[in-house]
Design a protein around this motif. Structure first.
Motif, PDB file in Angstrom:
ATOM      1  N   THR A 125       0.825  -1.212   0.000  1.00  0.00           N
ATOM      2  CA  THR A 125       0.000   0.000   0.000  1.00  0.00           C
ATOM      3  C   THR A 125       0.858   1.259   0.000  1.00  0.00           C
ATOM      4  OG1 THR A 125      -1.715  -1.199   1.219  1.00  0.00           O
ATOM      5  CG2 THR A 125      -1.842   1.202   1.209  1.00  0.00           C
TER       6      THR A 125
ATOM      7  N   GLU B 280       2.313   1.723  -3.502  1.00  0.00           N
ATOM      8  CA  GLU B 280       1.325   2.238  -4.443  1.00  0.00           C
ATOM      9  C   GLU B 280       1.037   3.714  -4.212  1.00  0.00           C
ATOM     10  OE1 GLU B 280      -2.003  -0.278  -3.951  1.00  0.00           O
ATOM     11  OE2 GLU B 280      -1.168  -1.928  -5.152  1.00  0.00           O
ATOM     12  N   MET B 281       0.967   4.139  -2.956  1.00  0.00           N
ATOM     13  CA  MET B 281       0.744   5.551  -2.664  1.00  0.00           C
ATOM     14  C   MET B 281       1.919   6.397  -3.136  1.00  0.00           C
ATOM     15  SD  MET B 281      -0.958   5.315   1.146  1.00  0.00           S
ATOM     16  CE  MET B 281      -0.962   7.099   1.298  1.00  0.00           C
ATOM     17  N   GLU B 282       3.122   5.877  -2.988  1.00  0.00           N
ATOM     18  CA  GLU B 282       4.298   6.615  -3.460  1.00  0.00           C
ATOM     19  C   GLU B 282       4.306   6.732  -4.976  1.00  0.00           C
ATOM     20  OE1 GLU B 282       9.190   6.439  -2.995  1.00  0.00           O
ATOM     21  OE2 GLU B 282       7.890   4.918  -2.066  1.00  0.00           O
ATOM     22  N   LEU B 283       3.929   5.663  -5.673  1.00  0.00           N
ATOM     23  CA  LEU B 283       3.874   5.710  -7.132  1.00  0.00           C
ATOM     24  C   LEU B 283       2.800   6.677  -7.623  1.00  0.00           C
ATOM     25  CD1 LEU B 283       4.320   1.935  -8.084  1.00  0.00           C
ATOM     26  CD2 LEU B 283       5.971   3.796  -8.373  1.00  0.00           C
ATOM     27  N   SER B 284       1.655   6.668  -6.948  1.00  0.00           N
ATOM     28  CA  SER B 284       0.597   7.604  -7.352  1.00  0.00           C
ATOM     29  C   SER B 284       1.011   9.049  -7.114  1.00  0.00           C
ATOM     30  CB  SER B 284      -0.684   7.294  -6.577  1.00  0.00           C
ATOM     31  OG  SER B 284      -0.482   7.476  -5.185  1.00  0.00           O
ATOM     32  N   THR B 285       1.751   9.305  -6.057  1.00  0.00           N
ATOM     33  CA  THR B 285       2.230  10.664  -5.799  1.00  0.00           C
ATOM     34  C   THR B 285       3.206  11.117  -6.871  1.00  0.00           C
ATOM     35  OG1 THR B 285       1.955  10.290  -3.413  1.00  0.00           O
ATOM     36  CG2 THR B 285       3.325  12.146  -4.094  1.00  0.00           C
ATOM     37  N   LYS B 286       4.104  10.221  -7.285  1.00  0.00           N
ATOM     38  CA  LYS B 286       5.058  10.567  -8.339  1.00  0.00           C
ATOM     39  C   LYS B 286       4.349  10.803  -9.671  1.00  0.00           C
ATOM     40  CE  LYS B 286       9.012   8.105  -6.351  1.00  0.00           C
ATOM     41  NZ  LYS B 286      10.000   7.006  -6.538  1.00  0.00           N
ATOM     42  N   ARG B 287       3.331  10.026  -9.983  1.00  0.00           N
ATOM     43  CA  ARG B 287       2.582  10.221 -11.229  1.00  0.00           C
ATOM     44  C   ARG B 287       1.863  11.555 -11.248  1.00  0.00           C
ATOM     45  NH1 ARG B 287      -0.214   4.196 -11.893  1.00  0.00           N
ATOM     46  NH2 ARG B 287       1.749   3.078 -12.363  1.00  0.00           N
ATOM     47  N   ASN B 288       1.324  11.914 -10.094  1.00  0.00           N
ATOM     48  CA  ASN B 288       0.655  13.212 -10.025  1.00  0.00           C
ATOM     49  C   ASN B 288       1.646  14.363 -10.242  1.00  0.00           C
ATOM     50  OD1 ASN B 288      -1.853  12.041  -9.544  1.00  0.00           O
ATOM     51  ND2 ASN B 288      -1.510  12.016  -7.298  1.00  0.00           N
TER      52      ASN B 288
ATOM     53  N   GLU C 155       2.406  14.468 -13.998  1.00  0.00           N
ATOM     54  CA  GLU C 155       1.316  15.014 -14.790  1.00  0.00           C
ATOM     55  C   GLU C 155       1.183  16.515 -14.623  1.00  0.00           C
ATOM     56  OE1 GLU C 155      -2.106  12.872 -13.626  1.00  0.00           O
ATOM     57  OE2 GLU C 155      -1.512  10.980 -14.639  1.00  0.00           O
TER      58      GLU C 155
END
Length: 259
Positions: free
Chosen positions: A244, A247-255, A258
């Motif tokens: 978890t 996944e939160m770290e990856l979503s932060t990097k994607r944001n 973008e």
């Protein structure tokens, strides 16, 4: 009456020898009953007045009375009882569990501890490296399924011997199939978190069977089962938390990318 009391008071205050010190306890009581009231009064005056005077030249009667008073006092008895109760105080649950584990058969203890290494090593290695590895997490799920199947199959080995308290009936033999079926279902989930949750449920059911439904198991085995289940559950949940967090770290990097 005043003239008869004066010799008694003088005898008590000036510590003159008293014949009652040669008598034992029962004889002393009989002796006191056979004398007059003034003799009992004189004995009472000698015991109290001589103890207040605190003179170093105590006569034998006062010493004997002091010893009787010290012998019948209850304060040392209560102190001794308190010390014995403190010595016989039972240890806590953790201390008793450690003692039972130390007294368990060494092969069973060492093999059980070695069987926990694959569970603990997966989240520990990922936490040290700071990276989540899906392959290691799935390998942990597979090993957990094998372990749960082994724990469920132990009921067959316990119920089949002729002298066993557990009968090979439908209840015992069917319950042993439930944990392996849940472990098999855990392998079907693509999400490692769902697989870990399914294994935690299977481990809880297997532990309930061994602790509540099979009381003839030795106490050291029950403590070992509880300890092993706690370690396995914590390891599975730690892997799920690392997933978890990754996944939160990856979503932060994607944001960030973008934006």
């Amino acid at each position: 009456h005043t003239a008869s009391m004066f010799p008694l008071i003088q005898r008590c205050c000036f510590h003159t020898p008293f014949k009652l010190h040669k008598l034992t306890g029962p004889k002393l009581l009989l002796y006191g009953k056979s004398k007059t009231t003034w003799s009992c009064l004189g004995l009472w005056l000698q015991r109290d007045v001589c103890s207040v005077s605190r003179s170093p030249n105590l006569n034998p009667a006062s010493v004997y009375a002091t010893k009787l008073q010290a012998f019948h006092t209850s304060l040392p008895f209560f102190k001794k009882k308190t010390r014995e109760e403190s010595k016989t105080k039972q240890p806590g649950v953790l201390q008793r569990s450690i003692q039972l584990l130390k007294g368990s058969p060494k092969p069973a203890l060492y093999v059980s501890l070695a069987g926990l290494i694959p569970f603990v090593s997966v989240p520990l290695s990922m936490a040290i490296q700071g990276t989540y590895y899906p392959e290691l997490a799935f390998a942990q799920i597979m090993y957990g399924a094998v372990m749960v199947s082994f724990l469920g199959g132990m009921r067959w080995g316990f119920a089949l011997p002729e002298n066993s308290p557990a009968k090979p009936d439908w209840l015992n033999l069917a319950n042993s199939i439930v944990p392996p079926v849940l472990a098999w279902q855990a392998l079907f989930f693509q999400d490692v978190t769902l697989g870990a949750v399914m294994l935690v449920i299977a481990l809880g059911i297997a532990l309930h069977y061994d602790i509540a439904l099979l009381p003839p198991y030795p106490r050291w085995f029950k403590v070992m089962r509880v300890t092993g289940t706690v370690v396995m559950v914590i390891s599975l949940l730690a892997t799920a938390l690392l997933k978890t967090a990754s996944e939160m770290e990856l979503s932060t990097k994607r944001n960030k990318w973008e934006n």
